[in-house]
Design an enzyme around this catalytic site. Structure first.
Site, PDB file in Angstrom:
ATOM      1  N   ASP A  67      36.890  37.578  48.171  1.00  0.00           N
ATOM      2  CA  ASP A  67      38.183  37.914  48.770  1.00  0.00           C
ATOM      3  C   ASP A  67      38.085  39.053  49.761  1.00  0.00           C
ATOM      4  O   ASP A  67      37.060  39.737  49.849  1.00  0.00           O
ATOM      5  CB  ASP A  67      39.204  38.237  47.663  1.00  0.00           C
ATOM      6  CG  ASP A  67      38.631  39.073  46.540  1.00  0.00           C
ATOM      7  OD1 ASP A  67      37.590  39.715  46.756  1.00  0.00           O
ATOM      8  OD2 ASP A  67      39.213  39.084  45.453  1.00  0.00           O
ATOM      9  N   ASN A 136      45.763  41.917  34.744  1.00  0.00           N
ATOM     10  CA  ASN A 136      46.720  40.808  34.562  1.00  0.00           C
ATOM     11  C   ASN A 136      46.025  39.442  34.503  1.00  0.00           C
ATOM     12  O   ASN A 136      46.687  38.416  34.557  1.00  0.00           O
ATOM     13  CB  ASN A 136      47.776  40.824  35.686  1.00  0.00           C
ATOM     14  CG  ASN A 136      47.160  40.617  37.071  1.00  0.00           C
ATOM     15  OD1 ASN A 136      45.955  40.405  37.190  1.00  0.00           O
ATOM     16  ND2 ASN A 136      47.978  40.678  38.101  1.00  0.00           N
ATOM     17  N   HIS A 138      43.880  38.268  36.725  1.00  0.00           N
ATOM     18  CA  HIS A 138      43.524  37.636  38.003  1.00  0.00           C
ATOM     19  C   HIS A 138      42.020  37.576  38.174  1.00  0.00           C
ATOM     20  O   HIS A 138      41.287  38.437  37.685  1.00  0.00           O
ATOM     21  CB  HIS A 138      44.228  38.302  39.198  1.00  0.00           C
ATOM     22  CG  HIS A 138      43.705  39.638  39.620  1.00  0.00           C
ATOM     23  ND1 HIS A 138      44.515  40.618  40.141  1.00  0.00           N
ATOM     24  CD2 HIS A 138      42.453  40.174  39.635  1.00  0.00           C
ATOM     25  CE1 HIS A 138      43.786  41.680  40.468  1.00  0.00           C
ATOM     26  NE2 HIS A 138      42.537  41.434  40.156  1.00  0.00           N
ATOM     27  N   GLU A 143      46.459  35.585  41.536  1.00  0.00           N
ATOM     28  CA  GLU A 143      47.378  36.338  40.683  1.00  0.00           C
ATOM     29  C   GLU A 143      48.144  35.372  39.774  1.00  0.00           C
ATOM     30  O   GLU A 143      48.336  34.204  40.138  1.00  0.00           O
ATOM     31  CB  GLU A 143      48.396  37.074  41.560  1.00  0.00           C
ATOM     32  CG  GLU A 143      47.781  38.081  42.517  1.00  0.00           C
ATOM     33  CD  GLU A 143      47.482  39.420  41.866  1.00  0.00           C
ATOM     34  OE1 GLU A 143      47.213  39.472  40.649  1.00  0.00           O
ATOM     35  OE2 GLU A 143      47.506  40.429  42.592  1.00  0.00           O
TER      36      GLU A 143
HETATM   37  C1  F6R Z   1      37.413  41.763  43.751  1.00  0.00           C
HETATM   38  C2  F6R Z   1      38.138  40.816  42.916  1.00  0.00           C
HETATM   39  C3  F6R Z   1      39.079  41.273  41.863  1.00  0.00           C
HETATM   40  C4  F6R Z   1      38.460  42.337  40.954  1.00  0.00           C
HETATM   41  C5  F6R Z   1      39.461  42.799  39.901  1.00  0.00           C
HETATM   42  C6  F6R Z   1      38.908  43.907  39.036  1.00  0.00           C
HETATM   43  O1  F6R Z   1      36.599  41.067  44.684  1.00  0.00           O
HETATM   44  O2  F6R Z   1      38.018  39.651  43.119  1.00  0.00           O
HETATM   45  O3  F6R Z   1      39.465  40.170  41.085  1.00  0.00           O
HETATM   46  O4  F6R Z   1      37.324  41.819  40.336  1.00  0.00           O
HETATM   47  O5  F6R Z   1      40.629  43.254  40.535  1.00  0.00           O
HETATM   48  O6  F6R Z   1      38.721  45.056  39.803  1.00  0.00           O
HETATM   49  P1  F6R Z   1      37.940  46.311  39.212  1.00  0.00           P
HETATM   50  O7  F6R Z   1      36.512  45.893  39.051  1.00  0.00           O
HETATM   51  O8  F6R Z   1      38.070  47.374  40.286  1.00  0.00           O
HETATM   52  O9  F6R Z   1      38.586  46.663  37.928  1.00  0.00           O
END
Ligand code: F6R
Length: 242
Positions: A67, A136, A138, A143
């Site tokens: 992403d 959450n 995701h 989301e």
């Molecule tokens: C980032 C991504 C997100 C993160 C998630 C957890 O490329 O795809 O899904 O993996 O938001 O983020 P952290 O590791 O910062 O807790």
């Protein structure tokens, strides 16, 4: 679903690095799907060490990131482009032309998303996808929503994700409200998936990932339908499962 638990963040990161390295040793021209965020930093640090010691070679590896914020320039310090170069690509022997991230500046976003899907297919599909997870549930920026797009798409970030990610920006107002993300179908097409999670704040999401209903209210629950998923957790993230 396989579950591997390390005693702490470092052990989780080392175990994840061993899995990525094994993939690249077995298939030097592997296609890797990569994530950003805090979670994979230790994994990338381990891979840099292995590469610099000559233990794993990225010369033939191709990467596709999950992403990117939208809109955001690639040289913005909070962009995922910038993150990946700073924390991995600048320090390993990967070829720049084999690195791919969604375009956070595309004007024709639909065409850019379709082109990203095409590039993944032309590379032969993703051999190993690395995932983190949001509090959450995701994955990528898919989301919780009543329905989830299958392919790479533009998505509105949830208020919760904007708040959580504001820690990287100087204020919450600076966090982009949208992102381009691989879809659930893109992720689930990967041949093998490893999902990393550490910390108590991920424990609930991990519980919903491994047990209970498959529901778009918790996108990571769809991983239950994939034949080759390994969760690599620290003890805190594993606190609410078996
Ligand atoms: C980032 C991504 C997100 C993160 C998630 C957890 O490329 O795809 O899904 O993996 O938001 O983020 P952290 O590791 O910062 O807790």
């Amino acid at each position: 679903m396989r579950i591997i638990i390390g005693k702490d963040y470092d052990e989780m990161s080392k175990k994840a690095a061993l899995m990525v390295a094994a993939q690249v040793l077995l298939k030097p021209a592997s296609v890797l799907g990569l994530a950003t965020g805090s979670t994979p930093l230790g994994l990338y640090r381990e891979l840099i060490g292995m590469n610099q010691r000559g233990e794993v070679d990225f010369a033939q590896v191709t990467t596709f990131n999950l992403d990117e914020y939208y809109p955001l320039e690639p040289d913005h310090p909070q962009s995922y482009h910038y993150f990946m170069y700073e924390n991995l690509f600048n320090h390993i022997n990967i070829k720049p032309e084999r690195i791919h991230l969604p375009d956070g500046t595309a004007t024709d976003i639909k065409a850019a998303c379709a082109a990203y899907e095409r590039m993944i297919a032309e590379a032969g599909g993703i051999d190993l996808q690395v995932l983190g997870i949001g509090v959450n549930g995701h994955i990528g920026f898919n989301e919780p929503n009543p329905s989830l797009p299958v392919e790479t798409h533009l998505v509105d970030l949830s208020e919760e994700t904007i708040q959580v990610n504001s820690r990287f920006f100087s204020s919450v107002d600076e966090v982009p409200r949208q992102a381009v993300t691989m879809g659930m179908g893109t992720i689930l097409k990967a041949r093998r998936i490893i999902l990393l999670a550490n910390g108590r704040n991920k424990a609930e999401a991990i519980k919903r990932t491994v047990s209970g209903l498959v529901t778009s209210a918790c996108p990571s629950s769809f991983l239950q339908t994939h034949p080759d998923v390994t969760l690599i957790l620290d003890q805190e993230a594993a606190a609410l499962i078996g």
